[in-house]
Design an enzyme around this catalytic site. Sequence first.
Site, PDB file in Angstrom:
ATOM      1  CG  HIS A  20      -2.111   0.913   1.069  1.00 42.29           C
ATOM      2  ND1 HIS A  20      -2.163   1.895   2.172  1.00 42.29           N
ATOM      3  CD2 HIS A  20      -3.009   1.064   0.327  1.00 42.29           C
ATOM      4  CE1 HIS A  20      -3.281   2.619   1.861  1.00 42.29           C
ATOM      5  NE2 HIS A  20      -3.879   2.040   0.814  1.00 42.29           N
ATOM      6  CE  LYS A  63      -1.325   4.923  -1.793  1.00 42.79           C
ATOM      7  NZ  LYS A  63      -1.993   4.405  -0.628  1.00 42.79           N
ATOM      8  CG  ASP A  98      18.371  11.484 -10.883  1.00 48.92           C
ATOM      9  OD1 ASP A  98      18.336  10.360 -11.137  1.00 48.92           O
ATOM     10  OD2 ASP A  98      18.516  12.576 -11.288  1.00 48.92           O
ATOM     11  CG  HIS A 125      -6.973   8.421  -0.295  1.00 44.04           C
ATOM     12  ND1 HIS A 125      -5.613   8.193  -0.773  1.00 44.04           N
ATOM     13  CD2 HIS A 125      -7.677   7.080  -0.386  1.00 44.04           C
ATOM     14  CE1 HIS A 125      -5.451   6.779  -1.012  1.00 44.04           C
ATOM     15  NE2 HIS A 125      -6.629   6.314  -0.752  1.00 44.04           N
ATOM     16  CE  LYS A 128      -3.878   6.630   2.745  1.00 37.12           C
ATOM     17  NZ  LYS A 128      -5.553   6.461   2.889  1.00 37.12           N
ATOM     18  CG  ASP A 168       1.131  17.433  22.764  1.00 34.29           C
ATOM     19  OD1 ASP A 168      -0.104  17.369  22.473  1.00 34.29           O
ATOM     20  OD2 ASP A 168       1.947  17.002  23.599  1.00 34.29           O
TER      21      ASP A 168
END
Length: 464
Positions: A197, A199, A204, A382, A384, A389
């Site tokens: 999952h 991404k 380089d 979508h 996350k 604090d």
Amino acid sequence: MTCSSARCWLATLLTCWSLVACASLPTVEADDAKAKAAAIAAPRIQTATGQLSAGGSQALLKKRWAKGALDLQQQAALEEAATGVPLIAGNKVQLLFDGPATLGEMLKAIESAKNHINFETYIFDEDVLGNQFADLMLKKAAEGVIVNIIYDSVGTLTVPQAFFDRMRAGGIKLVAFNPVNPAKVRGNGWKVNNRDHRKILIVDGKVAFTGGINISDTYSKSSPFRSKTKPTDKKDVGWRDTHVKIEGPAVAAFQWLFIRAWTAQDSDDLRDAEYFPTPVIAGDRIVRVLGSAPGGQFEIFKAYQLAMQEAKKSIHITMAYFVPDQQTLGALKDAARRGVDVRLVLPSVSDSGVVYHAGRAYYDELLEAGVKIHELKLSVLHAKTAVIDGVWSTVGSTNLDTRSFLHNSEVSVIVMGDSFGAEMERAFQEDLRNSTEIKLDAWRHRPWSMRMKEWSARFMDYWL
């Protein structure tokens, strides 16, 4: 996970069918971590020129500590004791919001590639956007740039094989992560329930991208986030998501995650390239790059738990798929009861109805404990992300659900410090303005049809 309804349902069915027994998450206790952290003179901080001394590490973290919030030096030691992963200093971290801005930056980075491109994604759709990425990477491969791609087999289940064959014919090396077809598995056994999952884009060895955004036309438009014009129709908005662009020594940590994922699939050797150029200082951000995988050490789960358990002032979470395990549920409720401002921005529109209703099944007890819940209007959520604090921030691919922690390969970046935390807080406040708060009294008067959907979905929460 971005997915069509067919893809989501098939992933759920494969999961239910393939599991014989339920795995479990480890118990994370702050006191245990503190006992282990006591043996650490100072948290390890890697730099472009090597590891800082204990005194240097203490001084660097102390500068970023604010009274009434997490003690970053202590928190860094706790996380290191729990995860074994050091901090990395000297980075530039840029927040990117929604598809057009993020994908534009990614395409610009790919275009500039001179040596190699390593790309890992859950979804790589054959649509306008997917073909734009494929065409550009084929162009770079033709110029002599090494291009390596890992794509998830369930995330790309509806994508024609010809799409990937075209890239392979153009000189790009591709690995299909954990093939759905057992006949295509090489070496490590059929583990269809374990998904990639992550991404990650690395160019380089100098710049890396990560977050929640997949390669799909669902990201061709922006959400109402920071938009001067507020659309009122769902067809006019894209998905709300968050990504980060990172430059500096931390890029090497992403490179190792990619290489480990590649080799774990028993794939062909990576072609020679300058994957680890001499690191340079690019900024002043201190980060921890956490990658988790099935059967691993639960690094991301542990970091989340410790940060929530130690929160003094605020826990602000924006989360696409929220189906909390009992420890996460307890940490949020305990924090609210001790006076921490716990606020969640969750979806009101979702691409996965079962997950959406399973998460809502926990609203009553959260609201009763004092947790404030807001649902984002109009746009599919979508992202996350979390900021605790105002000094501990995380962006990544990891949802707050059992699937992410037990069965997915995920990646999350933790950024320490109040400067980046302030950027995260501003984004969170913008999401609040685009959301509707759920009140306990009104929630308890919701329709019975809604309650039945929640009740039914909660029975499946382990497998979602």
